[in-house]
Scaffold this motif. Structure first.
Motif: not given
Length: 66
Positions: A24-26, A35-49
């Motif tokens: 999912e992170l990839v 430029g298709q990602l609306d919320k960059g926080m999802k990347i942060r959440e995935a890394r933390r998970d």
């Protein structure tokens, strides 16, 4: 992913969840760069998970070896 959910999982389930979140992170990074990602926080959440899961898997490995 919350701590109580991770603790309720078996080691195999944790490893499968780790693989899923890494994939999912990839995809999130790919979408972000295009430029298709609306919320960059999802990347942060995935890394933390990923970090949480790796930590609990490692702790289980240490407990088994003792």
């Amino acid at each position: 992913m919350k701590k109580y959910k991770i603790l309720a999982m078996s080691k195999i389930e944790k490893e499968k969840a780790l693989e899923k979140i890494e994939a999912e992170l990839v995809q999130l990074l790919f979408n972000h760069r295009n430029g298709q990602l609306d919320k960059g926080m999802k990347i942060r959440e995935a890394r933390r998970d990923i970090a949480r899961l790796k930590t609990y898997i490692h702790q289980e490995d240490l407990e088994v070896t003792r």
